[in-house]
Motif scaffolding. Sequence first.
Motif, PDB file in Angstrom:
ATOM      1  N   THR A 285     -58.795  34.908  30.412  1.00 45.64           N
ATOM      2  CA  THR A 285     -58.669  35.187  28.286  1.00 45.64           C
ATOM      3  C   THR A 285     -57.619  33.921  27.655  1.00 45.64           C
TER       4      THR A 285
ATOM      5  N   LEU B  74     -65.791  40.023  34.193  1.00 47.45           N
ATOM      6  CA  LEU B  74     -64.900  40.417  32.712  1.00 47.45           C
ATOM      7  C   LEU B  74     -65.616  41.925  32.560  1.00 47.45           C
TER       8      LEU B  74
ATOM      9  N   THR C  59     -62.282  35.334  33.786  1.00 46.42           N
ATOM     10  CA  THR C  59     -61.811  36.574  33.190  1.00 46.42           C
ATOM     11  C   THR C  59     -60.298  35.570  32.678  1.00 46.42           C
TER      12      THR C  59
ATOM     13  N   SER D 290     -61.737  29.972  27.322  1.00 47.70           N
ATOM     14  CA  SER D 290     -61.048  31.334  27.335  1.00 47.70           C
ATOM     15  C   SER D 290     -60.536  31.818  26.055  1.00 47.70           C
TER      16      SER D 290
ATOM     17  N   VAL E 201     -64.555  34.008  25.828  1.00 47.87           N
ATOM     18  CA  VAL E 201     -63.520  34.921  26.924  1.00 47.87           C
ATOM     19  C   VAL E 201     -62.739  36.269  26.068  1.00 47.87           C
TER      20      VAL E 201
END
Lengths: 293, 313
Positions: free
Chosen positions: B265, B176, B263, B89, B92
Amino acid sequence: MKSEAAALLPRGQTPARRGRPWALLLYLTLAVVCLPFLLPMLWMLASSFKTSGAIFGNPFSLGAADLRLANFTEVFTRYPFARQYLNSLYILLITVPVTLLLSSLAGYGFARLRFPGREFAFLLTLTAMMVPSELTAVPQFLIFKTLGLTNTHVPVIVLQVFSATGALAVFLMRQHFITLPRELDEAGRMDGLGYWGVFWYLLLPLSRPALATVAIFALLNSWNDYFNPLIYLNDEALMTLPLALQRFTDPLGGVFWNLTLAAGVLVALPVLAAFLLAQKQFIESLAASGTKG
Amino acid sequence: MTPTSALSRHSSPKHGSPRHGSPKQRRQEAMAGLAFILPYALGTLVFIIGPLVAMLGISFTSWSLLDTPKYVGWANYHKLVQDREFLGSLGVTGLFTLGILALNISAALGLANLMNLRLRGISAFRTIIFSPVVMPVVAWALVWKFLLQPQGPVNSALQGLGFQGANLLFTPGTALGTVVVIEVIKSVGLNAVIFLSALQGVPKEILEAARLDGAGRTQTYTRIILPMISPTFFLVFVITLIGALKVFTPIWVLTGGGPSSATTTLLVYMYKQGFGFFDFGYASVIAAALFGLILLTTALQWNLRRRLVFYEE
């Protein structure tokens, strides 16, 4: 004078002078650039009239049969959307005036009055402005859970008022009061007004533009608030609009896109209409909240 | 000397009342000041600053919804640096932030130059570019989610162009990037308007002087206009960077962090740990890491500001 002004522009900034084909090309470019910004909204509007069967067809082939309002009525009759709309509205009607009141009070205090700990308190305000409210979600949740206030509107309202939005409002109001001439206060004090009187009768009436700036972004942030309602509101009847938009699904989670987009139109329309009516204020407000926040 | 300047000489350089008046008046003023900030300050202390400190405290505990908190020292932090999902993450978040920065700033500058054209009806163009900024974020994300359904118009068009099985939002490799583009279209209008006002603030005399000195259009742009608006560049860079670290809603609505964490985060990961699994201790460590990242960015900003930016005067 006019031609002189034009001559001062860098070359290329007066395309109209270069003749028609050039201007035409520019207009064409601008139109193409607009597409990703405009098309989703138009697509949403066009699709909100369609049946779920026709929704993935060409959205702009609106025959007479396609202009049906069934989606809009269904949203209200088969779902608690009216209730959710009222929830969002009444929360807005609390958070915006409260934000205006608290921020102008604190802004005046920070700008004009000298008291111990002022700089430190202001530093904390700046911190609150910088920290995304999501970071403090766990302890906040524990507070409201202890108080038995989860699944009510209380945390949604309270956190909206004191979130980064509130801190930003205080910051902007303080900056605004600093720009008002101090002679006003002194004149008011000589006429026998107290601190409250100076604030309420003299300075606040001069603060309409600043208050409008704060009101607009407070309004938008309240209307769009998603994270806290997501955490606190489980009851469908308590949900606010951003959550409500995701509730038009079948039991397996399949989305009824026609209903979702019709509801989306109902959520977006008032905001976009207000923007078109008061563009300048909206842009100023969002630029202020964007650059300071 | 005008009366105004005479008066202002009495006030201290910092704003606040002039330092005169009896001790009693000073005390009155202090009481009034505290009273004015009290409602806001109390709420902020209880609901923001307190929780911020508590978050750091909770990060040293093991605490879930049904448990009582147990002090575990640095255990959560040890777990964090070895947690592949967390490191993922972090990656990301880095990619997302870089993507937003690159795309948003370059698009904003380009759009600002278009907005600055002297054309009839250019204000309509400005309105259109800005309108997604005021569009409610969930509605915006949902329209795009609709447009990006596997059988939806965007993927159908791509498939028509020969990209077999195109499914931008629900394929790990493209999700993303797709989210970045959707977020940039939503918010770029704001940066564009900020750039526009900077472009309009470049003094005409300077441009004329450059032209008289024989500077070409490109030269004028890269050597004069861009350096002149560098403070704005910096401002836009910082607000976009910090803004990108705070993005949650569009990602959550569009993908829920998927497909296969592509995706997810830091904020999405924190939400999953805190309110999906109700692991408060671990969620707090992630929040602490993000807090550190924001502090770091802010500190970096102050450092860079002096070195990179040209200010007049």
